[in-house]
Design a protein around this motif. Structure first.
Motif, PDB file in Angstrom:
ATOM      1  N   ILE A   1      37.293  -2.618 -42.194  1.00  0.00           N
ATOM      2  CA  ILE A   1      38.552  -2.811 -43.354  1.00  0.00           C
ATOM      3  C   ILE A   1      38.442  -1.525 -42.300  1.00  0.00           C
ATOM      4  O   ILE A   1      39.021  -0.448 -43.045  1.00  0.00           O
ATOM      5  CB  ILE A   1      38.481  -2.420 -44.747  1.00  0.00           C
ATOM      6  CG1 ILE A   1      36.904  -4.262 -44.735  1.00  0.00           C
ATOM      7  CG2 ILE A   1      39.232  -2.866 -45.591  1.00  0.00           C
ATOM      8  CD1 ILE A   1      36.493  -4.272 -46.073  1.00  0.00           C
ATOM      9  N   THR A   2      40.134  -1.600 -42.016  1.00  0.00           N
ATOM     10  CA  THR A   2      41.346  -0.632 -41.752  1.00  0.00           C
ATOM     11  C   THR A   2      42.423  -0.042 -42.811  1.00  0.00           C
ATOM     12  O   THR A   2      42.659   0.608 -42.806  1.00  0.00           O
ATOM     13  CB  THR A   2      41.652  -0.833 -40.167  1.00  0.00           C
ATOM     14  OG1 THR A   2      42.287  -2.439 -40.201  1.00  0.00           O
ATOM     15  CG2 THR A   2      40.567  -0.717 -39.023  1.00  0.00           C
ATOM     16  N   SER A   3      42.216  -1.896 -43.296  1.00  0.00           N
ATOM     17  CA  SER A   3      43.942  -1.446 -45.038  1.00  0.00           C
ATOM     18  C   SER A   3      43.703  -2.535 -45.610  1.00  0.00           C
ATOM     19  O   SER A   3      43.055  -3.821 -44.944  1.00  0.00           O
ATOM     20  CB  SER A   3      45.213  -1.836 -43.624  1.00  0.00           C
ATOM     21  OG  SER A   3      45.843  -1.791 -45.414  1.00  0.00           O
ATOM     22  N   PRO A   4      43.076  -1.905 -46.819  1.00  0.00           N
ATOM     23  CA  PRO A   4      43.733  -0.806 -47.704  1.00  0.00           C
ATOM     24  C   PRO A   4      42.422   0.330 -47.123  1.00  0.00           C
ATOM     25  O   PRO A   4      41.469   0.165 -46.878  1.00  0.00           O
ATOM     26  CB  PRO A   4      43.875  -1.032 -48.626  1.00  0.00           C
ATOM     27  CG  PRO A   4      42.876  -2.171 -49.604  1.00  0.00           C
ATOM     28  CD  PRO A   4      42.730  -2.918 -48.108  1.00  0.00           C
ATOM     29  N   THR A   5      42.687   1.445 -47.328  1.00  0.00           N
ATOM     30  CA  THR A   5      41.718   2.482 -47.305  1.00  0.00           C
ATOM     31  C   THR A   5      40.814   3.243 -48.516  1.00  0.00           C
ATOM     32  O   THR A   5      41.373   2.559 -49.723  1.00  0.00           O
ATOM     33  CB  THR A   5      41.683   4.350 -46.373  1.00  0.00           C
ATOM     34  OG1 THR A   5      43.017   3.957 -47.456  1.00  0.00           O
ATOM     35  CG2 THR A   5      42.404   4.138 -45.225  1.00  0.00           C
ATOM     36  N   GLU A   6      39.604   3.110 -48.754  1.00  0.00           N
ATOM     37  CA  GLU A   6      39.072   3.766 -50.294  1.00  0.00           C
ATOM     38  C   GLU A   6      40.028   4.185 -51.284  1.00  0.00           C
ATOM     39  O   GLU A   6      39.912   5.703 -50.589  1.00  0.00           O
ATOM     40  CB  GLU A   6      37.639   3.993 -49.630  1.00  0.00           C
ATOM     41  CG  GLU A   6      37.292   3.723 -51.357  1.00  0.00           C
ATOM     42  CD  GLU A   6      37.229   2.909 -51.868  1.00  0.00           C
ATOM     43  OE1 GLU A   6      37.114   3.003 -53.535  1.00  0.00           O
ATOM     44  OE2 GLU A   6      36.896   1.529 -51.306  1.00  0.00           O
ATOM     45  N   GLY A   7      39.919   4.078 -52.280  1.00  0.00           N
ATOM     46  CA  GLY A   7      41.048   5.256 -52.827  1.00  0.00           C
ATOM     47  C   GLY A   7      42.054   5.572 -52.677  1.00  0.00           C
ATOM     48  O   GLY A   7      42.708   6.121 -53.437  1.00  0.00           O
ATOM     49  N   GLN A   8      42.900   4.885 -51.347  1.00  0.00           N
ATOM     50  CA  GLN A   8      44.531   4.607 -51.830  1.00  0.00           C
ATOM     51  C   GLN A   8      45.224   5.084 -52.670  1.00  0.00           C
ATOM     52  O   GLN A   8      44.858   3.578 -53.150  1.00  0.00           O
ATOM     53  CB  GLN A   8      44.557   4.079 -50.045  1.00  0.00           C
ATOM     54  CG  GLN A   8      45.973   3.576 -50.358  1.00  0.00           C
ATOM     55  CD  GLN A   8      46.505   2.460 -48.966  1.00  0.00           C
ATOM     56  OE1 GLN A   8      45.703   2.144 -48.816  1.00  0.00           O
ATOM     57  NE2 GLN A   8      47.668   3.139 -48.101  1.00  0.00           N
ATOM     58  N   VAL A   9      46.171   5.477 -52.409  1.00  0.00           N
ATOM     59  CA  VAL A   9      47.113   5.188 -53.551  1.00  0.00           C
ATOM     60  C   VAL A   9      48.297   5.141 -53.335  1.00  0.00           C
ATOM     61  O   VAL A   9      49.282   5.796 -52.749  1.00  0.00           O
ATOM     62  CB  VAL A   9      47.442   6.671 -54.406  1.00  0.00           C
ATOM     63  CG1 VAL A   9      48.401   6.400 -56.181  1.00  0.00           C
ATOM     64  CG2 VAL A   9      46.009   6.576 -55.408  1.00  0.00           C
ATOM     65  N   ARG A  10      49.450   3.658 -53.486  1.00  0.00           N
ATOM     66  CA  ARG A  10      50.498   2.946 -53.232  1.00  0.00           C
ATOM     67  C   ARG A  10      51.327   2.696 -54.116  1.00  0.00           C
ATOM     68  O   ARG A  10      51.784   3.067 -55.263  1.00  0.00           O
ATOM     69  CB  ARG A  10      50.394   1.986 -52.556  1.00  0.00           C
ATOM     70  CG  ARG A  10      49.362   1.967 -51.434  1.00  0.00           C
ATOM     71  CD  ARG A  10      49.424  -0.086 -51.241  1.00  0.00           C
ATOM     72  NE  ARG A  10      50.645  -0.553 -50.436  1.00  0.00           N
ATOM     73  CZ  ARG A  10      50.565   0.401 -49.408  1.00  0.00           C
ATOM     74  NH1 ARG A  10      49.807   1.012 -48.618  1.00  0.00           N
ATOM     75  NH2 ARG A  10      52.564  -0.368 -48.939  1.00  0.00           N
ATOM     76  N   VAL A  11      51.968   4.301 -53.685  1.00  0.00           N
ATOM     77  CA  VAL A  11      53.327   4.409 -54.779  1.00  0.00           C
ATOM     78  C   VAL A  11      54.799   3.549 -54.537  1.00  0.00           C
ATOM     79  O   VAL A  11      55.233   4.050 -53.793  1.00  0.00           O
ATOM     80  CB  VAL A  11      53.752   6.066 -55.086  1.00  0.00           C
ATOM     81  CG1 VAL A  11      55.426   6.454 -56.299  1.00  0.00           C
ATOM     82  CG2 VAL A  11      52.804   6.867 -55.057  1.00  0.00           C
TER      83      VAL A  11
END
Length: 198
Positions: free
Chosen positions: A11-21
């Protein structure tokens, strides 16, 4: 020999724990490989919070919150593997709050006028945030001669009027003269996770 090894999921997207603002869409990207000597990948599928999604296809219209992408892959021998990523959609805004003056004009001998009220709002993330500095720039002719000082107040009841229960002055200073600048720093006004601050 029989294939007893499940496929490998990437899995290349999303990354673990990513925060998308302030980005309320996501394009999942994933793949499965059964390796050399494997029976081959028979199927791969994915869900985002229980809804079916496809690799490379953008999902739009998401709300602030916590999301989990789950990918399932099976090979032709019946071996199955599962992988997942958890990420966060967050809304962050700084702007006028519910009460602020219609203009910057302040009558003479007026005290405790709210010149500007702004709001910080954080949703969809497990993290808190803190405001630690505010800058004020004075410019123009004669626009600051009647003001004695500027104060920064945490407006807990969001009514635009300082002095409520528990509301304290975070910082204060003299009005900038001759097109000067005033910077408040050295304080912290915290907004909890999934919270709002005025």
């Amino acid at each position: 020999p029989p294939d007893i090894t499940p496929p490998t999921i990437s899995i290349t997207s999303p990354t673990e724990g990513q925060v998308r603002v302030n980005e309320f869409s996501i394009t999942p990207s994933f793949s499965a490989d059964d390796g050399v000597g494997g029976s081959g990948v028979a199927s791969e599928s994915a869900t985002l919070n229980g809804q079916a999604v496809q690799s490379g296809v953008t999902v739009t219209g998401l709300a602030p919150g916590t999301y989990t992408l789950v990918v399932v892959a099976r090979d032709n021998a019946g071996n199955e593997s599962v992988a997942g990523r958890t990420f966060y959609m967050e809304r962050f805004t700084v702007g006028y709050g519910p009460a602020h003056p219609a203009s910057g004009l302040v009558p003479a001998r007026t005290t405790n006028v709210t010149l500007l009220q702004f709001r910080m709002e954080r949703q969809g993330s497990p993290e808190a945030m803190s405001l630690t500095a505010v800058g004020i720039q004075s410019s123009g002719t004669g626009n600051d001669s009647l003001l004695s000082r500027v104060a920064l107040v945490r407006d807990l009841d969001s009514n635009g009027v300082p002095g409520g229960v528990g509301e304290t002055v975070l910082a204060f200073g003299p009005v900038p003269q001759n097109d000067g600048a005033l910077v408040f720093s050295g304080f912290a006004s915290d907004v909890p996770a999934n919270g709002v601050g005025d």
